[in-house]
Design a protein around this motif. Structure first.
Motif, PDB file in Angstrom:
ATOM      1  N   PRO A  42       0.827  -1.217   0.000  1.00 48.52           N
ATOM      2  CA  PRO A  42       0.000   0.000   0.000  1.00 48.52           C
ATOM      3  C   PRO A  42       0.858   1.262   0.000  1.00 48.52           C
ATOM      4  O   PRO A  42       0.926   1.984   0.983  1.00 48.52           O
ATOM      5  N   TRP A  67      -5.604   3.239   1.434  1.00 47.66           N
ATOM      6  CA  TRP A  67      -5.368   2.214   0.418  1.00 47.66           C
ATOM      7  C   TRP A  67      -6.336   1.037   0.525  1.00 47.66           C
ATOM      8  O   TRP A  67      -6.769   0.695   1.627  1.00 47.66           O
ATOM      9  N   LYS A  68      -6.629   0.448  -0.621  1.00 44.02           N
ATOM     10  CA  LYS A  68      -7.487  -0.736  -0.638  1.00 44.02           C
ATOM     11  C   LYS A  68      -6.792  -1.839  -1.419  1.00 44.02           C
ATOM     12  O   LYS A  68      -6.253  -1.594  -2.498  1.00 44.02           O
ATOM     13  N   ARG A  69      -6.813  -3.048  -0.833  1.00 41.48           N
ATOM     14  CA  ARG A  69      -6.294  -4.194  -1.591  1.00 41.48           C
ATOM     15  C   ARG A  69      -7.460  -4.740  -2.395  1.00 41.48           C
ATOM     16  O   ARG A  69      -8.518  -5.026  -1.844  1.00 41.48           O
ATOM     17  N   TRP A  80      -2.720  -3.294  -4.351  1.00 40.83           N
ATOM     18  CA  TRP A  80      -3.223  -2.133  -3.604  1.00 40.83           C
ATOM     19  C   TRP A  80      -3.481  -0.949  -4.526  1.00 40.83           C
ATOM     20  O   TRP A  80      -2.664  -0.629  -5.377  1.00 40.83           O
TER      21      TRP A  80
END
Lengths: 167, 305
Positions: A42, A67-69, A80
């Motif tokens: 991320p 952040w997003k996975r 990410w």
């Protein structure tokens, strides 16, 4: 009597919508920028593992700060992405495109190319011929690669992330 | 009949309280559907309820990044009608690698078309940033920078305006409502030429609202101070010397022409900006810039100084 049962059923339905909205909305998101990358960590210093474009949908697997996975399409590509590249609105790349479906309301859809778009710009330019976009196009064509940025950071003895840790 | 109205109203009210404004539209849609199903309200009534709720909840958030990008392109073209672009490839390349690196640590790292930087061929002290990420900086402003850190502060301030959406906030309320209501008319359907003509007119209004503020009148003082504060955080996150902003403002104080047509007119005085940074504890000591950073700065922009 029937009326009261109906009302209670409606309220329960609404309640579940409300509860569901936070969980469901985060599951699938859509890319709202021309192009973006999935990274191994991320951070913008993370290795790029996949690339994605406007209107693609992703499945959110995990969140950490901004952040997003996410996983792309079949789920083979995971990585990410930063929040600002994503929207929970569905993006129809063409009017009436079937991937959006008919059950969503207009506020859940962002129609690509609609509103203030290339088409509106072209119309506007017809009546504002004095405006010159040559350098706008030239500056947009000035690209900087991830590698150039990394070299710039290390070459300038910079240590990003030391304070905010956002990179 | 009255009872139905009352019940529908009750559900609406309860739900609005429960869910807050963000989901009022969904709630309204569901509640009016319930109203329709129970026969409490007619279909046309429910539609008009939905429409008015929609109008109220329209805001800046309804402009997609794609639309902000197209607004930005034309705002940029207006800026370039006032100032000429500099074709200095060396300076432009340096600004872009520096600026794009900084943008990645801002709160708005990803824009529809990304961030792009361009030098303006002018001795005025001035800079502009569009909602589409087009950032312009005059040669005169580069001359206020003694180090890469100071130049980073200038670019970070402009990135701050983008991240805080100051350009978009310059759009008049009535214009915003007008534009968004045209957008809402057709939902996901394609627009025909009357709508495109209407939209183009609204677009022209949006452009003049933004450029009048940005070029002629300037943002409010508070927006400038907010952009300075954002710049300091961006500098810190990239480990640039955050005191470089104060240093640059100090140089600007000596170079700015009071009553001039540029920065002096559209910005609070550099002295006031320094005072504001001090008051908020963001005026930090200037530390020595590493030699290697000094070298590359001189190599890239030395011929302009």
């Amino acid at each position: 009597m029937f009326r009261y049962i109906f009302m209670i059923a409606c309220l329960m339905l609404l309640g579940s919508l409300w509860l569901g909205s936070t969980a469901v909305a985060q599951k699938t998101m859509n890319v709202q920028v021309k192009e973006s990358q999935l990274r191994a960590t991320p951070s913008y210093l993370g290795k790029i593992v996949a690339r994605t474009t406007y209107g693609s949908s992703v499945t959110v697997l995990e969140e950490r700060g901004a952040w997003k996975r996410v996983s792309l399409g079949s789920g083979k590509n995971q990585g990410w992405m930063h929040n600002t590249a994503l929207t929970s609105k569905k993006i129809a790349l063409k009017a009436g495109q079937s991937n959006v479906g008919t059950s969503v309301t207009r506020d859940e859809i962002a129609l690509a190319g609609k509103g203030f778009s290339e088409e509106v710009e072209a119309q506007y330019r017809k009546s504002n011929k004095n405006l010159d976009y040559t350098w706008i196009n030239k500056m947009e064509a000035m690209k900087v690669s991830q590698e150039q940025m990394e070299d710039f950071i290390s070459g300038g003895r910079l240590t990003p992330g030391g304070e905010g840790g956002r990179l | 009949m009255n009872k139905h109205y009352w019940q529908t109203g009750f559900i609406l009210l309860a739900l609005m309280t429960l869910m807050g404004c963000a989901v009022v539209e969904t709630a309204t849609t569901v509640a009016t559907t319930v109203g329709e199903a129970t026969g409490a309200i007619s279909k046309s009534q429910s539609q008009s309820i939905r429409k008015s709720t929609a109008a109220v909840s329209k805001s800046l958030e309804d402009f997609t990044p794609e639309q902000e990008y197209y607004i930005g392109r034309t705002v940029g073209a207006v800026v370039l009608g006032k100032y000429s672009a500099s074709a200095d490839a060396k300076v432009n390349a340096y600004l872009n690698v520096l600026g794009q690196t900084l943008a990645q640590v801002s709160d708005m790292p990803e824009l529809f078309g990304g961030y792009h930087f361009l030098v303006l061929d002018s001795d005025d002290i001035n800079a502009f940033a569009t909602s589409g990420g087009h950032i312009f900086i005059t040669r005169g402003l580069i001359r206020c920078c003694r180090t890469e850190d100071a130049l980073a502060a200038v670019l970070a301030h402009e990135i701050g305006h983008v991240q805080l959406r100051h350009g978009m906030k310059a759009i008049e309320k009535a214009r915003m409502t007008e534009a968004l209501s045209i957008l809402a008319q057709e939902g996901a359907k394609s627009f025909g030429s009357p709508e495109v003509a209407q939209l183009t007119q609204a677009f022209g209004g949006v452009i003049s609202d933004i450029t009048n503020t940005m070029i002629n009148n300037g943002y409010s003082r508070s927006y400038e101070y907010q952009a300075d504060a954002a710049a300091v955080s961006i500098l810190q996150r990239m480990s640039y010397n955050p005191g470089a902003l104060t240093d640059m403002l100090g140089v600007m104080t000596r170079q700015i022409k009071p009553g001039g047509s540029d920065f002096a007119k559209t910005h609070p005085s550099p002295q006031n900006r320094i005072a504001e940074l001090k008051a908020s504890g963001k005026s930090l000591a200037v530390t020595e810039t590493p030699a290697i950073r000094k070298e590359r700065f001189t190599k890239a922009v030395g011929h302009l100084l």
